[in-house]
Design a protein around this motif. Structure first.
Motif, PDB file in Angstrom:
ATOM      1  N   VAL A  12       0.856  -1.183   0.000  1.00  0.00           N
ATOM      2  CA  VAL A  12       0.000   0.000   0.000  1.00  0.00           C
ATOM      3  C   VAL A  12       0.895   1.237   0.000  1.00  0.00           C
ATOM      4  O   VAL A  12       2.019   1.191   0.509  1.00  0.00           O
ATOM      5  N   GLN A  13       0.394   2.303  -0.556  1.00  0.00           N
ATOM      6  CA  GLN A  13       1.138   3.560  -0.546  1.00  0.00           C
ATOM      7  C   GLN A  13       0.997   4.251   0.804  1.00  0.00           C
ATOM      8  O   GLN A  13       0.001   4.047   1.522  1.00  0.00           O
ATOM      9  N   ALA A  14       1.970   5.061   1.141  1.00  0.00           N
ATOM     10  CA  ALA A  14       1.909   5.834   2.377  1.00  0.00           C
ATOM     11  C   ALA A  14       0.620   6.658   2.406  1.00  0.00           C
ATOM     12  O   ALA A  14       0.208   7.228   1.390  1.00  0.00           O
ATOM     13  N   GLY A  15      -0.008   6.682   3.573  1.00  0.00           N
ATOM     14  CA  GLY A  15      -1.282   7.359   3.728  1.00  0.00           C
ATOM     15  C   GLY A  15      -2.480   6.463   3.512  1.00  0.00           C
ATOM     16  O   GLY A  15      -3.613   6.852   3.813  1.00  0.00           O
ATOM     17  N   GLY A  16      -2.237   5.267   2.993  1.00  0.00           N
ATOM     18  CA  GLY A  16      -3.318   4.331   2.707  1.00  0.00           C
ATOM     19  C   GLY A  16      -3.718   3.511   3.913  1.00  0.00           C
ATOM     20  O   GLY A  16      -3.228   3.721   5.033  1.00  0.00           O
ATOM     21  N   SER A  17      -4.610   2.552   3.663  1.00  0.00           N
ATOM     22  CA  SER A  17      -5.163   1.726   4.740  1.00  0.00           C
ATOM     23  C   SER A  17      -5.128   0.254   4.357  1.00  0.00           C
ATOM     24  O   SER A  17      -5.170  -0.096   3.170  1.00  0.00           O
ATOM     25  N   LEU A  18      -5.065  -0.584   5.367  1.00  0.00           N
ATOM     26  CA  LEU A  18      -5.207  -2.030   5.229  1.00  0.00           C
ATOM     27  C   LEU A  18      -5.947  -2.544   6.453  1.00  0.00           C
ATOM     28  O   LEU A  18      -5.845  -1.951   7.540  1.00  0.00           O
ATOM     29  N   ARG A  19      -6.661  -3.651   6.289  1.00  0.00           N
ATOM     30  CA  ARG A  19      -7.255  -4.322   7.436  1.00  0.00           C
ATOM     31  C   ARG A  19      -6.743  -5.752   7.477  1.00  0.00           C
ATOM     32  O   ARG A  19      -6.944  -6.522   6.538  1.00  0.00           O
ATOM     33  N   LEU A  20      -6.103  -6.076   8.587  1.00  0.00           N
ATOM     34  CA  LEU A  20      -5.642  -7.439   8.815  1.00  0.00           C
ATOM     35  C   LEU A  20      -6.708  -8.211   9.584  1.00  0.00           C
ATOM     36  O   LEU A  20      -7.394  -7.658  10.444  1.00  0.00           O
ATOM     37  N   SER A  21      -6.815  -9.483   9.263  1.00  0.00           N
ATOM     38  CA  SER A  21      -7.717 -10.373   9.979  1.00  0.00           C
ATOM     39  C   SER A  21      -6.924 -11.549  10.532  1.00  0.00           C
ATOM     40  O   SER A  21      -5.911 -11.957   9.954  1.00  0.00           O
ATOM     41  N   CYS A  22      -7.398 -12.081  11.635  1.00  0.00           N
ATOM     42  CA  CYS A  22      -6.774 -13.265  12.230  1.00  0.00           C
ATOM     43  C   CYS A  22      -7.896 -14.196  12.666  1.00  0.00           C
ATOM     44  O   CYS A  22      -8.650 -13.877  13.589  1.00  0.00           O
ATOM     45  N   ALA A  23      -7.997 -15.322  11.991  1.00  0.00           N
ATOM     46  CA  ALA A  23      -9.018 -16.310  12.309  1.00  0.00           C
ATOM     47  C   ALA A  23      -8.453 -17.342  13.263  1.00  0.00           C
ATOM     48  O   ALA A  23      -7.372 -17.904  13.027  1.00  0.00           O
ATOM     49  N   ASN A  81      -4.772   2.623   9.435  1.00  0.00           N
ATOM     50  CA  ASN A  81      -4.992   3.823   8.611  1.00  0.00           C
ATOM     51  C   ASN A  81      -3.760   4.710   8.650  1.00  0.00           C
ATOM     52  O   ASN A  81      -2.912   4.597   9.534  1.00  0.00           O
ATOM     53  N   ILE A  82      -3.702   5.622   7.723  1.00  0.00           N
ATOM     54  CA  ILE A  82      -2.593   6.587   7.624  1.00  0.00           C
ATOM     55  C   ILE A  82      -1.260   5.837   7.740  1.00  0.00           C
ATOM     56  O   ILE A  82      -0.379   6.185   8.541  1.00  0.00           O
ATOM     57  N   LEU A  83      -1.116   4.811   6.933  1.00  0.00           N
ATOM     58  CA  LEU A  83       0.087   3.978   7.018  1.00  0.00           C
ATOM     59  C   LEU A  83       1.325   4.759   6.589  1.00  0.00           C
ATOM     60  O   LEU A  83       1.275   5.620   5.698  1.00  0.00           O
ATOM     61  N   GLU A  84       2.425   4.428   7.244  1.00  0.00           N
ATOM     62  CA  GLU A  84       3.715   5.069   7.006  1.00  0.00           C
ATOM     63  C   GLU A  84       4.723   4.005   6.590  1.00  0.00           C
ATOM     64  O   GLU A  84       4.567   2.827   6.937  1.00  0.00           O
ATOM     65  N   PRO A  85       5.761   4.393   5.848  1.00  0.00           N
ATOM     66  CA  PRO A  85       6.792   3.401   5.486  1.00  0.00           C
ATOM     67  C   PRO A  85       7.363   2.677   6.701  1.00  0.00           C
ATOM     68  O   PRO A  85       7.729   1.498   6.610  1.00  0.00           O
ATOM     69  N   GLU A  86       7.390   3.362   7.851  1.00  0.00           N
ATOM     70  CA  GLU A  86       7.923   2.745   9.077  1.00  0.00           C
ATOM     71  C   GLU A  86       7.021   1.623   9.598  1.00  0.00           C
ATOM     72  O   GLU A  86       7.411   0.871  10.489  1.00  0.00           O
ATOM     73  N   VAL A 118       3.211  -6.708   5.493  1.00  0.00           N
ATOM     74  CA  VAL A 118       2.662  -5.394   5.162  1.00  0.00           C
ATOM     75  C   VAL A 118       3.817  -4.526   4.671  1.00  0.00           C
ATOM     76  O   VAL A 118       4.818  -4.377   5.379  1.00  0.00           O
ATOM     77  N   THR A 119       3.674  -3.993   3.471  1.00  0.00           N
ATOM     78  CA  THR A 119       4.700  -3.143   2.903  1.00  0.00           C
ATOM     79  C   THR A 119       4.071  -1.809   2.531  1.00  0.00           C
ATOM     80  O   THR A 119       3.085  -1.775   1.784  1.00  0.00           O
ATOM     81  N   VAL A 120       4.645  -0.730   3.056  1.00  0.00           N
ATOM     82  CA  VAL A 120       4.136   0.614   2.795  1.00  0.00           C
ATOM     83  C   VAL A 120       5.191   1.362   1.983  1.00  0.00           C
ATOM     84  O   VAL A 120       6.316   1.558   2.453  1.00  0.00           O
ATOM     85  N   SER A 121       4.826   1.765   0.793  1.00  0.00           N
ATOM     86  CA  SER A 121       5.767   2.475  -0.076  1.00  0.00           C
ATOM     87  C   SER A 121       5.626   3.980   0.103  1.00  0.00           C
ATOM     88  O   SER A 121       4.540   4.491   0.380  1.00  0.00           O
TER      89      SER A 121
END
Length: 122
Positions: A12-23, A81-86, A118-121
């Motif tokens: 995902v690009q910086a500033g984007g969002s992802l949702r992780l799930s764990c079943a 949300n608001i993902l960062e490269p870090e 998770v990779t944030v570009s």
């Protein structure tokens, strides 16, 4: 035994969002505190968030990440949300006893998933 399977990682690009799930499967899901940890290349695994009766977050993700659980679906989520490269890391789901201290360290968790990247570009 508790089996945990993460999903939802990706690029995902910086500033984007992802949702992780764990079943979770195995023992009664609602009896466990559920947490998320992450490990970046060359770094130690670090605490991200845990949910028991209420959520608790690492300072680095507070205000950006939200942990939640659905006991009917035996699933815990991490909305990022608001993902960062870090934030780039392998993210792990974990289960442990409710009595663990807050914030916990990874020794308080008995069960772990295999991790999701998770990779944030920038």
């Amino acid at each position: 035994q508790v089996q945990l399977v993460e999903s939802g990682g990706g690029l995902v690009q910086a500033g984007g969002s992802l949702r992780l799930s764990c079943a979770a499967s195995g023992r009664t899901f609602s009896n466990y505190a559920m947490g998320w940890f992450r490990q970046a290349p060359g770094k130690d695994r670090e605490f991200v968030a845990v949910i028991k009766w209420s959520p608790y977050y690492a300072d680095s993700v507070k205000g950006r990440f939200t942990i939640s659980r659905d006991n009917a679906k035996n699933t815990v989520y991490l909305q990022m949300n608001i993902l960062e490269p870090e934030d780039t890391a392998v993210y792990y789901c974990a289960a442990g006893a409710f009595g663990m201290p807050t914030p916990p360290n990874d020794r308080q968790f008995a069960y772990w998933g295999q991790g999701t990247q998770v990779t944030v570009s920038s």
